[in-house]
Design a protein around this motif. Structure first.
Motif, PDB file in Angstrom:
ATOM      1  N   TRP A  73       9.497   7.751   1.058  1.00  0.00           N
ATOM      2  CA  TRP A  73      10.336   6.548   1.088  1.00  0.00           C
ATOM      3  C   TRP A  73      10.809   6.138  -0.298  1.00  0.00           C
ATOM      4  O   TRP A  73      11.912   5.620  -0.446  1.00  0.00           O
ATOM      5  CB  TRP A  73       9.585   5.398   1.741  1.00  0.00           C
ATOM      6  N   ARG A  74       9.989   6.368  -1.314  1.00  0.00           N
ATOM      7  CA  ARG A  74      10.397   6.009  -2.681  1.00  0.00           C
ATOM      8  C   ARG A  74      11.626   6.781  -3.140  1.00  0.00           C
ATOM      9  O   ARG A  74      12.317   6.376  -4.062  1.00  0.00           O
ATOM     10  CB  ARG A  74       9.249   6.276  -3.654  1.00  0.00           C
ATOM     11  N   ARG A  75      11.904   7.896  -2.502  1.00  0.00           N
ATOM     12  CA  ARG A  75      13.042   8.740  -2.884  1.00  0.00           C
ATOM     13  C   ARG A  75      14.257   8.546  -1.990  1.00  0.00           C
ATOM     14  O   ARG A  75      15.267   9.212  -2.180  1.00  0.00           O
ATOM     15  CB  ARG A  75      12.612  10.203  -2.871  1.00  0.00           C
ATOM     16  N   ILE A  81      12.536  -0.183  -0.545  1.00  0.00           N
ATOM     17  CA  ILE A  81      11.973  -1.524  -0.308  1.00  0.00           C
ATOM     18  C   ILE A  81      10.761  -1.417   0.617  1.00  0.00           C
ATOM     19  O   ILE A  81       9.726  -2.029   0.375  1.00  0.00           O
ATOM     20  CB  ILE A  81      13.046  -2.470   0.274  1.00  0.00           C
ATOM     21  N   LEU A  82      10.887  -0.600   1.676  1.00  0.00           N
ATOM     22  CA  LEU A  82       9.763  -0.395   2.593  1.00  0.00           C
ATOM     23  C   LEU A  82       8.572   0.215   1.849  1.00  0.00           C
ATOM     24  O   LEU A  82       7.434  -0.186   2.075  1.00  0.00           O
ATOM     25  CB  LEU A  82      10.181   0.505   3.755  1.00  0.00           C
ATOM     26  N   ALA A  83       8.846   1.152   0.958  1.00  0.00           N
ATOM     27  CA  ALA A  83       7.764   1.766   0.173  1.00  0.00           C
ATOM     28  C   ALA A  83       7.044   0.707  -0.662  1.00  0.00           C
ATOM     29  O   ALA A  83       5.809   0.723  -0.758  1.00  0.00           O
ATOM     30  CB  ALA A  83       8.321   2.861  -0.729  1.00  0.00           C
ATOM     31  N   SER A  84       7.795  -0.217  -1.239  1.00  0.00           N
ATOM     32  CA  SER A  84       7.178  -1.283  -2.039  1.00  0.00           C
ATOM     33  C   SER A  84       6.333  -2.212  -1.173  1.00  0.00           C
ATOM     34  O   SER A  84       5.231  -2.601  -1.561  1.00  0.00           O
ATOM     35  CB  SER A  84       8.251  -2.107  -2.745  1.00  0.00           C
ATOM     36  N   ILE A  85       6.842  -2.547   0.000  1.00  0.00           N
ATOM     37  CA  ILE A  85       6.112  -3.453   0.895  1.00  0.00           C
ATOM     38  C   ILE A  85       4.847  -2.779   1.415  1.00  0.00           C
ATOM     39  O   ILE A  85       3.753  -3.343   1.338  1.00  0.00           O
ATOM     40  CB  ILE A  85       7.019  -3.904   2.065  1.00  0.00           C
ATOM     41  N   VAL A  86       4.976  -1.569   1.952  1.00  0.00           N
ATOM     42  CA  VAL A  86       3.820  -0.864   2.510  1.00  0.00           C
ATOM     43  C   VAL A  86       2.851  -0.458   1.409  1.00  0.00           C
ATOM     44  O   VAL A  86       1.646  -0.371   1.642  1.00  0.00           O
ATOM     45  CB  VAL A  86       4.276   0.358   3.343  1.00  0.00           C
ATOM     46  N   PRO A  90      -2.851  -4.943   0.468  1.00  0.00           N
ATOM     47  CA  PRO A  90      -3.313  -5.398   1.797  1.00  0.00           C
ATOM     48  C   PRO A  90      -2.548  -4.736   2.947  1.00  0.00           C
ATOM     49  O   PRO A  90      -3.144  -4.339   3.950  1.00  0.00           O
ATOM     50  CB  PRO A  90      -3.060  -6.908   1.779  1.00  0.00           C
ATOM     51  N   ILE A  91      -1.258  -4.588   2.789  1.00  0.00           N
ATOM     52  CA  ILE A  91      -0.458  -3.963   3.843  1.00  0.00           C
ATOM     53  C   ILE A  91      -0.771  -2.475   3.903  1.00  0.00           C
ATOM     54  O   ILE A  91      -0.892  -1.893   4.984  1.00  0.00           O
ATOM     55  CB  ILE A  91       1.043  -4.237   3.630  1.00  0.00           C
ATOM     56  N   ARG A  92      -0.903  -1.855   2.762  1.00  0.00           N
ATOM     57  CA  ARG A  92      -1.235  -0.436   2.690  1.00  0.00           C
ATOM     58  C   ARG A  92      -2.557  -0.151   3.389  1.00  0.00           C
ATOM     59  O   ARG A  92      -2.700   0.816   4.129  1.00  0.00           O
ATOM     60  CB  ARG A  92      -1.265  -0.019   1.218  1.00  0.00           C
ATOM     61  N   TYR A  93      -3.519  -1.027   3.196  1.00  0.00           N
ATOM     62  CA  TYR A  93      -4.835  -0.876   3.818  1.00  0.00           C
ATOM     63  C   TYR A  93      -4.720  -0.912   5.347  1.00  0.00           C
ATOM     64  O   TYR A  93      -5.263  -0.059   6.044  1.00  0.00           O
ATOM     65  CB  TYR A  93      -5.768  -1.990   3.314  1.00  0.00           C
ATOM     66  N   ILE A  94      -3.981  -1.870   5.859  1.00  0.00           N
ATOM     67  CA  ILE A  94      -3.823  -2.029   7.312  1.00  0.00           C
ATOM     68  C   ILE A  94      -3.017  -0.870   7.903  1.00  0.00           C
ATOM     69  O   ILE A  94      -3.402  -0.296   8.931  1.00  0.00           O
ATOM     70  CB  ILE A  94      -3.165  -3.383   7.640  1.00  0.00           C
ATOM     71  N   THR A  95      -1.898  -0.507   7.258  1.00  0.00           N
ATOM     72  CA  THR A  95      -1.078   0.578   7.795  1.00  0.00           C
ATOM     73  C   THR A  95      -1.845   1.902   7.764  1.00  0.00           C
ATOM     74  O   THR A  95      -1.694   2.718   8.668  1.00  0.00           O
ATOM     75  CB  THR A  95       0.262   0.728   7.046  1.00  0.00           C
TER      76      THR A  95
END
Length: 123
Positions: A73-75, A81-86, A90-95
């Motif tokens: 996603w970073r590329r 933006i999704l890469a930054s959010i995920v 905390p979001i990364r942990y849940i996803t």
């Protein structure tokens, strides 16, 4: 930025559709590699290990699962933006929990069921 290689399960219709979408948006700095016995071995994996989760590598660094998606996603335009959010802890942990414990096992089980069905049909 070094080229990113993404190892994915082309036998999975969901995976294939998603990767085709990404490939349509990618520049030449991302290579999408279908899982075969040879490609999995090149990554130090069996075909089953490779099919259990998405894998990505760049400069010898391998990422798996949600981290691999973030690497892709970073590329991609719009997905940065999704890469930054995920990627936010905390979001990364849940996803990661959802992907690793629900989505990836479900897709892998569907993959194994397709393989068994194909083996039965060819007999």
């Amino acid at each position: 930025m070094a080229k990113l290689e993404v190892l994915y399960n082309d036998d999975c219709p969901i995976c294939r559709l998603e990767i085709m979408h990404y490939a349509g948006m990618s520049d030449d700095d991302v290579a999408y590699i279908k899982i075969t016995k040879e490609t999995a071995s090149d990554w130090g994996l069996t075909e089953d290990q490779a099919a259990q989760q998405i894998h990505a590598r760049s400069d010898g660094n391998v990422t798996v699962g949600v981290d691999a998606f973030i690497s892709v996603w970073r590329r991609l335009p719009y997905y940065r933006i999704l890469a930054s959010i995920v990627g936010w802890r905390p979001i990364r942990y849940i996803t990661d929990i959802v992907y690793r414990n629900i989505l990836a096992p479900l897709l892998f089980a569907m993959h194994k069921r397709r393989q068994r069905r194909q083996a039965t049909c060819t007999k």
